[in-house]
Design an enzyme around this catalytic site. Structure first.
Site: not given
Length: 478
Positions: A71, A76, A100, A112, A200, A239, A369
């Protein structure tokens, strides 16, 4: 002789869990069922295998790339290296990326990727060969590109793997001006961005801080408002978990528990994650750390110790109907993707707890990102064009004020006012603003409808509405 790397048994439940959350939230929207079905489904699933020579044998590597929603373009999402990777998991993670990005107003669709290997079983050169071959397969099928699909690091991958992907893509696309925008999470030397690695974890910490700062909500669950003094257990010292712990400590929280794959540590007076990592580096395990008052060989036991906030920052399905009743935290902040099953969430919320959902809580990575992608498309670092001009303007203002008032600032005061923002400061500022605004947007949706029971449901409602508007603006849906 060909040898196929063992594929895990497909436990088709993670995508079903995400779909269950989606369906529950969809009832609070007014969109037609056909549009809701389109939003929920994965648009493109690329499943492939390729040979990999290892000594005198050939292994067959199994891999995936899923684009959940176009959309908005590009799509990503990270690339995961794990023996547990399967198609259902990649589909679920791609769907979560779609929601997200909508929640934090980042203009990407969700995607993904995954490769079914244990990276610890391969040398650096072998991992490079596998990563480059995976990238070639994506290029051949048009599943990667700065305007098509932009991968990023995930579990088992990092800056190194992203640099191999970027180099492979640019080699196969000579002359493409924006080629380095094909992937994010790159090292700074290869057009990455300051602050991406910690983004993150920093975002999770900000999300927790915003949650506990709302006095009204804290009163309902029996906690005092404010992050200072809150006791936190973190699952995973990778991380995300490490940086979450680090920033929470800077905000004034106390890390009382750490859970890892080889066990768990607990001390109600506080633990030092840096010292624990140093201990693990020297001994190979977090166990037998001298300043821990309790230790557990079963990591799950560490989750069940007394605390105010639990941060699962490892893998999915860590909190289930089987163990949620033993969780003593009042707040669960999902640093990992999908750590809580629908049944576990229902039980936890029914008992008065708050869950800060993964699709918002760990969105700091995709937010920064996005900043890196913008930097790659603009071909200039944030702050480079205006930092010096901003400092000179501020200096002229300070000099003028001192001349008019006849009073002089101290050198420290002058430095604080005059200093222009560099890239890291701008990135962290943009990340913090995104996380703060998004949390209160989600909370407002929840408070506007008494039937919406959780922050996750409210987050889904908000993301569904935004995605539906995108489809309508594209003319795909009336």
């Amino acid at each position: 002789m060909a040898k196929s790397v063992a594929k895990p048994v497909q436990n088709a439940h993670f995508f079903d869990d995400v779909s269950q959350f989606f369906d529950h939230a969809a009832q609070f929207t007014k969109h037609p069922q056909g549009l809701l079905n389109q939003i929920k489904v994965c648009n493109s699933i690329y499943r492939f295998s390729f040979p990999f020579r290892r000594g005198d044998q050939i292994e067959v590597i199994h891999a995936w790339r899923v684009e959940h929603s176009q959309h908005m373009s590009p799509t990503k999402g990270g690339i995961r290296y794990s023996e547990l990777v399967n198609e259902d998991e990649v589909m679920a993670l791609a769907a979560l990326m779609t929601y997200k990005c909508a929640i934090v107003n980042v203009p990407f669709g969700g995607a993904k990727g995954g490769i079914c290997i244990n990276p610890k079983n391969y040398s650096v050169s072998e991992l490079e060969t596998i990563t480059r071959r995976y990238t070639v397969e994506l290029i051949k099928k048009n599943f990667i590109g700065p305007a098509i699909d932009v991968p990023a690091p995930d579990y088992g991958t990092g800056e190194r793997e992203m640099s191999w992907i970027a180099d492979t893509y640019t080699t196969m696309n000579p002359g493409q001006l924006d080629a380095f925008g094909c992937v994010t999470g790159k090292p700074l030397s290869l057009h990455g961005i300051n602050g991406r690695k910690a983004a993150t974890g920093r975002g999770v910490a900000i999300a927790i801080r915003e949650c506990v700062d709302v006095a009204e909500d804290m009163k309902e669950i029996g906690l005092t408002p404010g992050i200072a003094g809150k006791k936190v257990i973190v699952q995973g010292l990778g991380n995300v978990g490490y940086n979450t712990a680090k920033f929470l400590m800077e905000f004034g929280a106390i890390i009382v528990g750490v859970c890892e794959y080889d066990g768990a540590l607990y001390n109600p007076d506080g633990l030092d994650p840096d010292a624990i990592l140093e201990h693990r580096k020297n001994t190979g395990s977090i166990l037998n750390y001298k300043k821990a008052k309790k230790q557990f060989k079963t990591p799950a036991e560490g989750l069940e110790q007394a605390c105010d906030i639990l941060v699962p920052a490892a893998l999915e399905n860590q909190l289930t109907e089987d163990n949620i009743g033993r969780i003593k935290a009042k707040i669960i902040a999902e640093g990992a993707n999908g750590p809580t099953t629908p049944g576990a969430e229902a039980a936890f919320v029914k008992n008065g707890g708050i869950i800060i959902p993964d699709m918002y809580c760990n969105a700091g990575g995709v937010t920064v990102s996005y900043f890196e992608w913008l930097k790659n498309l603009s071909h200039v670092a944030f702050g480079r064009m205006d930092k010096r001009y901003e400092e000179m303007s501020n200096l002229n203002l300070v000099n003028t004020v001192e001349t008019i008032t006849g009073k002089s600032l101290t050198s420290a005061q002058r430095m604080a006012i005059v200093k222009g923002a560099d890239e890291l400061e701008l990135v962290n500022s943009g990340l913090e603003d995104t996380m703060i605004r998004s949390y209160h947007e989600i909370r407002a949706i929840k408070n506007a409808n008494a039937a919406i029971d959780t922050l996750r449901t409210a987050a889904f409602v908000g993301s569904i509405d935004k995605i539906a508007i995108s489809y309508q603006n594209l003319g795909i849906w009336p």
